[in-house]
Design a protein around this motif. Structure first.
Motif, PDB file in Angstrom:
ATOM      1  N   ILE A  55       0.863  -1.177   0.000  1.00  9.96           N
ATOM      2  CA  ILE A  55       0.000   0.000   0.000  1.00  9.96           C
ATOM      3  C   ILE A  55       0.900   1.227   0.000  1.00  9.96           C
ATOM      4  O   ILE A  55       1.767   1.357   0.846  1.00  9.96           O
ATOM      5  CB  ILE A  55      -0.917   0.016   1.245  1.00  9.96           C
ATOM      6  N   ASP A  56       0.711   2.097  -0.966  1.00  9.03           N
ATOM      7  CA  ASP A  56       1.527   3.303  -1.031  1.00  9.03           C
ATOM      8  C   ASP A  56       0.916   4.458  -0.255  1.00  9.03           C
ATOM      9  O   ASP A  56       1.592   5.400   0.097  1.00  9.03           O
ATOM     10  CB  ASP A  56       1.739   3.732  -2.490  1.00  9.03           C
ATOM     11  N   ASN A  57      -0.367   4.389  -0.007  1.00 12.29           N
ATOM     12  CA  ASN A  57      -1.015   5.456   0.740  1.00 12.29           C
ATOM     13  C   ASN A  57      -2.200   4.859   1.488  1.00 12.29           C
ATOM     14  O   ASN A  57      -3.060   4.242   0.895  1.00 12.29           O
ATOM     15  CB  ASN A  57      -1.490   6.568  -0.203  1.00 12.29           C
ATOM     16  N   TRP A  58      -2.222   5.065   2.781  1.00 18.03           N
ATOM     17  CA  TRP A  58      -3.302   4.532   3.602  1.00 18.03           C
ATOM     18  C   TRP A  58      -4.406   5.576   3.693  1.00 18.03           C
ATOM     19  O   TRP A  58      -4.891   5.858   4.731  1.00 18.03           O
ATOM     20  CB  TRP A  58      -2.792   4.209   5.011  1.00 18.03           C
ATOM     21  N   TYR A  59      -4.850   6.120   2.686  1.00 21.59           N
ATOM     22  CA  TYR A  59      -5.817   7.194   2.547  1.00 21.59           C
ATOM     23  C   TYR A  59      -6.516   7.641   3.824  1.00 21.59           C
ATOM     24  O   TYR A  59      -6.760   8.803   4.010  1.00 21.59           O
ATOM     25  CB  TYR A  59      -6.841   6.827   1.477  1.00 21.59           C
ATOM     26  N   THR A  60      -6.866   6.740   4.690  1.00 21.93           N
ATOM     27  CA  THR A  60      -7.526   7.155   5.927  1.00 21.93           C
ATOM     28  C   THR A  60      -6.831   6.510   7.115  1.00 21.93           C
ATOM     29  O   THR A  60      -6.141   5.497   6.988  1.00 21.93           O
ATOM     30  CB  THR A  60      -9.012   6.736   5.959  1.00 21.93           C
ATOM     31  N   GLY A  61      -7.040   7.101   8.260  1.00 23.82           N
ATOM     32  CA  GLY A  61      -6.503   6.546   9.489  1.00 23.82           C
ATOM     33  C   GLY A  61      -7.069   5.174   9.778  1.00 23.82           C
ATOM     34  O   GLY A  61      -6.385   4.306  10.317  1.00 23.82           O
ATOM     35  N   ILE A  62      -8.326   4.954   9.406  1.00 26.66           N
ATOM     36  CA  ILE A  62      -8.955   3.655   9.625  1.00 26.66           C
ATOM     37  C   ILE A  62      -8.206   2.571   8.851  1.00 26.66           C
ATOM     38  O   ILE A  62      -7.930   1.496   9.386  1.00 26.66           O
ATOM     39  CB  ILE A  62     -10.449   3.674   9.206  1.00 26.66           C
ATOM     40  N   GLN A  63      -7.856   2.843   7.594  1.00 26.26           N
ATOM     41  CA  GLN A  63      -7.114   1.859   6.806  1.00 26.26           C
ATOM     42  C   GLN A  63      -5.745   1.589   7.425  1.00 26.26           C
ATOM     43  O   GLN A  63      -5.282   0.453   7.453  1.00 26.26           O
ATOM     44  CB  GLN A  63      -6.956   2.335   5.361  1.00 26.26           C
ATOM     45  N   ALA A  64      -5.107   2.617   7.922  1.00 25.27           N
ATOM     46  CA  ALA A  64      -3.806   2.442   8.578  1.00 25.27           C
ATOM     47  C   ALA A  64      -3.959   1.599   9.841  1.00 25.27           C
ATOM     48  O   ALA A  64      -3.150   0.704  10.102  1.00 25.27           O
ATOM     49  CB  ALA A  64      -3.199   3.804   8.912  1.00 25.27           C
ATOM     50  N   LEU A  65      -4.997   1.867  10.623  1.00 30.56           N
ATOM     51  CA  LEU A  65      -5.221   1.085  11.841  1.00 30.56           C
ATOM     52  C   LEU A  65      -5.545  -0.372  11.517  1.00 30.56           C
ATOM     53  O   LEU A  65      -5.107  -1.278  12.235  1.00 30.56           O
ATOM     54  CB  LEU A  65      -6.332   1.706  12.678  1.00 30.56           C
ATOM     55  N   GLU A  66      -6.298  -0.600  10.461  1.00 35.12           N
ATOM     56  CA  GLU A  66      -6.597  -1.978  10.057  1.00 35.12           C
ATOM     57  C   GLU A  66      -5.322  -2.715   9.665  1.00 35.12           C
ATOM     58  O   GLU A  66      -5.126  -3.882  10.018  1.00 35.12           O
ATOM     59  CB  GLU A  66      -7.608  -1.995   8.910  1.00 35.12           C
ATOM     60  N   SER A  67      -4.427  -2.031   8.957  1.00 37.55           N
ATOM     61  CA  SER A  67      -3.144  -2.637   8.588  1.00 37.55           C
ATOM     62  C   SER A  67      -2.288  -2.886   9.829  1.00 37.55           C
ATOM     63  O   SER A  67      -1.620  -3.915   9.935  1.00 37.55           O
ATOM     64  CB  SER A  67      -2.387  -1.734   7.613  1.00 37.55           C
ATOM     65  N   ALA A  68      -2.312  -1.943  10.758  1.00 40.53           N
ATOM     66  CA  ALA A  68      -1.557  -2.105  12.002  1.00 40.53           C
ATOM     67  C   ALA A  68      -2.084  -3.303  12.783  1.00 40.53           C
ATOM     68  O   ALA A  68      -1.300  -4.082  13.337  1.00 40.53           O
ATOM     69  CB  ALA A  68      -1.642  -0.833  12.840  1.00 40.53           C
ATOM     70  N   LEU A  69      -3.384  -3.464  12.816  1.00 39.51           N
ATOM     71  CA  LEU A  69      -3.979  -4.593  13.528  1.00 39.51           C
ATOM     72  C   LEU A  69      -3.566  -5.920  12.888  1.00 39.51           C
ATOM     73  O   LEU A  69      -3.262  -6.895  13.583  1.00 39.51           O
ATOM     74  CB  LEU A  69      -5.496  -4.461  13.560  1.00 39.51           C
ATOM     75  N   GLU A  70      -3.492  -5.951  11.581  1.00 36.80           N
ATOM     76  CA  GLU A  70      -3.042  -7.154  10.886  1.00 36.80           C
ATOM     77  C   GLU A  70      -1.596  -7.491  11.267  1.00 36.80           C
ATOM     78  O   GLU A  70      -1.259  -8.649  11.525  1.00 36.80           O
ATOM     79  CB  GLU A  70      -3.158  -6.953   9.373  1.00 36.80           C
ATOM     80  N   LEU A  71      -0.745  -6.463  11.321  1.00 35.07           N
ATOM     81  CA  LEU A  71       0.644  -6.674  11.745  1.00 35.07           C
ATOM     82  C   LEU A  71       0.716  -7.165  13.189  1.00 35.07           C
ATOM     83  O   LEU A  71       1.522  -8.038  13.520  1.00 35.07           O
ATOM     84  CB  LEU A  71       1.453  -5.384  11.593  1.00 35.07           C
ATOM     85  N   GLU A  72      -0.115  -6.602  14.046  1.00 37.85           N
ATOM     86  CA  GLU A  72      -0.145  -7.029  15.446  1.00 37.85           C
ATOM     87  C   GLU A  72      -0.546  -8.495  15.556  1.00 37.85           C
ATOM     88  O   GLU A  72       0.019  -9.237  16.359  1.00 37.85           O
ATOM     89  CB  GLU A  72      -1.115  -6.166  16.262  1.00 37.85           C
ATOM     90  N   ASN A  73      -1.511  -8.911  14.753  1.00 38.63           N
ATOM     91  CA  ASN A  73      -1.944 -10.305  14.772  1.00 38.63           C
ATOM     92  C   ASN A  73      -0.828 -11.240  14.303  1.00 38.63           C
ATOM     93  O   ASN A  73      -0.646 -12.325  14.855  1.00 38.63           O
ATOM     94  CB  ASN A  73      -3.212 -10.501  13.943  1.00 38.63           C
ATOM     95  N   GLN A  74      -0.059 -10.810  13.306  1.00 36.71           N
ATOM     96  CA  GLN A  74       1.081 -11.603  12.846  1.00 36.71           C
ATOM     97  C   GLN A  74       2.130 -11.715  13.954  1.00 36.71           C
ATOM     98  O   GLN A  74       2.683 -12.795  14.186  1.00 36.71           O
ATOM     99  CB  GLN A  74       1.720 -10.974  11.607  1.00 36.71           C
ATOM    100  N   LEU A  75       2.401 -10.611  14.625  1.00 35.83           N
ATOM    101  CA  LEU A  75       3.376 -10.617  15.705  1.00 35.83           C
ATOM    102  C   LEU A  75       2.904 -11.491  16.858  1.00 35.83           C
ATOM    103  O   LEU A  75       3.683 -12.255  17.437  1.00 35.83           O
ATOM    104  CB  LEU A  75       3.657  -9.194  16.190  1.00 35.83           C
TER     105      LEU A  75
END
Length: 112
Positions: A55-75
């Motif tokens: 993703i080159d741009n997380w257009y909204t904070g919600i999209q960024a938080l969703e991506s962060a949550l996915e990373l947290e789940n992987q960790l």
């Protein structure tokens, strides 16, 4: 997290950026602590590779938080796998060290 923080520009005035900036520091400190622990134990350090998000741009904070949550789940999965391995090998020192980090990881995931 750094990239997510500064690429979710339209929400830069909301708390999204602050949450992600906090995560940058938390992850950096936890990573340093874990590497120091491995060095003290004279363990071989083999870190997993997290590929850059496509993703080159997380257009909204919600999209960024969703991506962060996915990373947290992987960790979280990696930490649970490490705990399982430590349990199987009766590595009680590792289990004690992991307990604190797993609790903190759960809190971070719930926060997101």
């Amino acid at each position: 997290y750094i990239e997510m923080t500064y690429n979710s520009i339209e929400d830069s005035t909301t708390s999204f950026c602050h949450i992600l900036e906090d995560q940058v520091e938390v992850k950096r400190e936890n990573g340093k602590g874990f590497l120091k622990y491995l060095r003290i134990c004279e363990s071989k350090i083999c870190l997993p590779i997290f590929k850059r998000r496509k993703i080159d741009n997380w257009y909204t904070g919600i999209q960024a938080l969703e991506s962060a949550l996915e990373l947290e789940n992987q960790l979280t999965k990696l930490l649970l796998d490490l705990r399982t391995t430590a349990t199987a090998n009766n590595e009680y020192d590792v289990l004690c060290f992991m307990g604190k980090h797993l609790d903190e990881q759960e809190d971070n995931t719930n926060h997101l």
